[in-house]
Design an enzyme around this catalytic site. Sequence first.
Site, PDB file in Angstrom:
ATOM      1  N   GLU A 136       1.674  32.862  50.855  1.00  0.00           N
ATOM      2  CA  GLU A 136       2.850  32.683  50.850  1.00  0.00           C
ATOM      3  C   GLU A 136       2.368  32.262  49.328  1.00  0.00           C
ATOM      4  OE1 GLU A 136       4.689  29.714  52.736  1.00  0.00           O
ATOM      5  OE2 GLU A 136       6.465  29.246  51.568  1.00  0.00           O
ATOM      6  N   GLU A 183       0.973  18.857  52.104  1.00  0.00           N
ATOM      7  CA  GLU A 183       2.217  19.783  51.942  1.00  0.00           C
ATOM      8  C   GLU A 183       3.635  18.537  53.177  1.00  0.00           C
ATOM      9  OE1 GLU A 183       2.477  23.297  54.384  1.00  0.00           O
ATOM     10  OE2 GLU A 183       4.795  23.851  53.869  1.00  0.00           O
TER      11      GLU A 183
HETATM   12  C1  RAM Z   1       7.917  26.335  52.484  1.00  0.00           C
HETATM   13  C2  RAM Z   1       7.078  26.497  50.935  1.00  0.00           C
HETATM   14  C3  RAM Z   1       7.168  25.301  50.514  1.00  0.00           C
HETATM   15  C4  RAM Z   1       9.180  25.360  50.843  1.00  0.00           C
HETATM   16  C5  RAM Z   1       9.706  25.774  50.905  1.00  0.00           C
HETATM   17  C6  RAM Z   1      11.514  25.094  51.675  1.00  0.00           C
HETATM   18  O1  RAM Z   1       7.638  27.631  53.290  1.00  0.00           O
HETATM   19  O2  RAM Z   1       5.670  25.514  51.392  1.00  0.00           O
HETATM   20  O3  RAM Z   1       7.084  23.854  49.973  1.00  0.00           O
HETATM   21  O4  RAM Z   1      10.172  24.546  49.704  1.00  0.00           O
HETATM   22  O5  RAM Z   1       8.796  26.214  52.664  1.00  0.00           O
END
Ligand code: RAM
Length: 935
Positions: free
Chosen positions: A488, A767
């Site tokens: 990502e 996260e």
């Molecule tokens: C995830 C990403 C990010 C977020 C989006 C919506 O894939 O890691 O942190 O902004 O989703």
Amino acid sequence: MVLLFLGGAKEGAAQSNQALQVASLRTEYLVNPIGIEVRQPRLSWQLQSDRRDVRQVAYQIQVATSREALARGRDLVWDSGRVESDQSVFVPYGGPALQRRQRYYWRVRVWDNHGRSSAWSEPAFWEMGLLSPDEWRAQWITYNWEEDTSQPQPAPMLRRTFRVEGRVRRARLYITSLGLYEAHLNGRRVGDQLFTPGWTSYHHRLQYQTYDVTDLLRPGENALGVILGDGWYRGYLTWSVRRNVYGDRLALLAQLEITYEDGRTQVVTSDPDWKATTGPIRMSDIYMGEIYDARLEKEGWTEPGYDDSDWRGVRVLEHPKDILIAPIGPPVRRIQEIRPVAILYTPAGDTVVDMGQNMVGWVRLRVRGPAGTVVTLRHAEVLDKHGNFYTENLRRARQTDQYILKGEGEEVFEPHFTFHGFRYVAVSGYPGELTPEAITGIVIHSAFEPTGTWVSSDSLLNRLQLNIQWGMKGNFLDVPTDCPQRDERLGWTGDAQVFARTAMFNGLVGGFFTKWLGDVAADQSPEGAVPHVVPNVLPSFAGRFPGGATGWADAAVVIPWTMYQVYGDRRILEVQYPSMKAWVEYMRREAGDDLIWDTGFHFGDWLAFVPEENVRRAYPGATTGRDFLATAYFAYSTRLLAQAAEVIGKTDEARHYRQLYEAIREAFNREFVTPNGRVAQATQTAYTLAIQFDLLPEHLRAEAGRRLAEDVRAHNMHLTTGFLGTPQLLHALSNTGQLDVAYTLLRQTTYPSWLYQVKMGATTMWERWDSIKPDSTFQDPSMNSFNHYAYGSVGDWMYRVVAGIDTETPGYQRLRIAPQPGGGLKWVQARYHSLYGEVASSWELVDPQTFVLEVTIPPNTTATVRLPGAQLASVQEGRQPVQSAAGVHRAYQDGADVVVEVGSGTYRFTYSPSAELVRRIQTQPEVGQPVTMSF
Ligand code: RAM
């Protein structure tokens, strides 16, 4: 006697000069930049003084094209003359048009309010770049073989030789590439920048770098060599691991310009005369890693005299040059090295080096062994609950480096066009015994200057602060990314939007964001929608532009506005204004006449706490309705746009958008707020945004705060917010009289909370609130990063409220120190290096009778210091009553606090604190029971 006397006088004079000095000269956000294209660069400096209450009353800037001219003060390009002004940040260059390639030296001196003048500063400089596409005589070139671009290819190496005849006065290499480049001249690496030319919206904007290579040239034969890497241009990108997103052919554009002492000039360009081949880098990809076969090294290939007769040729490639731009942000560099803390042998049989810190970059490997030996380095952020190496959360990113030995004594390897997010390195194939000396962690990131420190009496919070800073190091890699490890690593706008203010405390990131905002504007849809990720590499789905999500797209408005607040950067508002306005207009059209925005796709309050029974609903964050969030952000961004318009003198537009904001606010209240102050969405995020975006009528604010606090209590003193609510949550509480509850959340250690992850051993921000669950199992590997800065956005509250460092007017020239102690913290010390110099605030309850607040206010600024829980009569500064202390302009009682207005300097205020302040400091927060939540 006479001699002695004169000596003494001279010394005295020198001292009085030293008493007021100018230092830290900056052009735009940079120190001595070369190759910029800002036509009217802004100059900043800092005053240094040994006395209090120093303000600049006048300055003089001189600019010349040589150091000598500047030193003599003759043949100047520009002399501002003495300007009566207190401006020392972002003073625009005011001389004649700046010439391409020219280096400008400048110096400044100042006068202060005590009648003193400084000596001239040490000279600083900036150097202009090429300024127009016509200046490129070089041609885009590419190697002349075909490739299978459906997979990574060996890195092309391009080379040519040229002669230097005479004494060189100066030489510059202007260079860029499709893909990444690494340049070498006569066997030496050119510069120390990594991941050049950087990541931008490549079809619209492509950076070129300028290097001073004067010292790398030698008389006679010279050789220039460049390696190209796939990078963001054509390597794997996004979770669909797409390749060739921008193009499928790597190419080079290089122009080496030599000026001889006798005035002759010579230009060596990328042209059809170059040679090309491949060598040791068999593949190098950002997500996947690198395979390097040292047996294929081409010894001396960037030196003259190397035999390239078996190399292939190159051909010219058609590619535009009018997209070229000069960098304005800091380059990516090697920033620090880390020693391993342990070597582990896992139950599954892996040999794993523990770096002790989740970091971003790679490791340097030292190894000896027979030729052909393959050493494999795999990288992971965590070990699982059994102590095994865990890579599932990397999804399809392999982040694996392989080094194949050439078998010649000690060999040292570092990869080239890849980076990894990791704490653990699994090493296999290492010949002999692996010792910690074999591995060194190399931390890389955009080389922003660190600007903040925050420490307190709570070691868990101190670790949280470090984790926030590590989250920033790991994700400020040319663009602000969500994560640095899985497939990502994209410029998610929402993440940047929520973290920007915290980032600006911890690093000087004005240039970094200036560059990225250029890409935000470039990648905006014609309708004004801002992409989810910038640079935008997501495909449209179902014919829909991948953007326009509330809270994400608002980065286009919130970040320029935040830069204006923190740096006083007006120009960023001017430059970004069309982009900001286009986004607000997009929302207005989507919302329609009722101004309730209930269309489109939104991530919502992403990754908000989910009650157990709802866990299956994948990535919820949806407990707060999306129309609610979208309308709230619509109002917020519209208000900021109105303010920005005002600042840059667009008075009519300011009025227009203020009216629009008022209308949205009304619509919002009609739709979502009852007359008694109940907000339709009973979530912490809903109350938080309603309070923070100033959407409620004044008389309902405190009530909203009370309801918010009640919701926290209903969750056993836990937060439930996601990406959008979290950054504002504690502010919403402390702004509505719920400071105790805010502190309780800050110091909460059970899930969900900030310190839960610290307790679970995190060394970066996670996260998700439960990236590792209390039973040590992991969240869903399909989305579980251990290095995501969004929840680190609480750092802003730690600086602004706990330590109380804030600005009163944009840019910190008038600042405010108003700490709000509490939560059982005994002391806090914070420092923030503003563009004026260091701001510091430290407080401590020494004993129940003694509270101390020590502050530092940089020269050429003034501050309003609020002493919490103080009685004027008891306040001392140093050993004197506060009113009579030097530098204190005014001190007065304001309710329970004393307010002191001061000029620059360091002040130590001591007083006997109120019983209420002592209570707040001494009462450990009630953190409640862990939640097994049900709604
Ligand atoms: C995830 C990403 C990010 C977020 C989006 C919506 O894939 O890691 O942190 O902004 O989703």
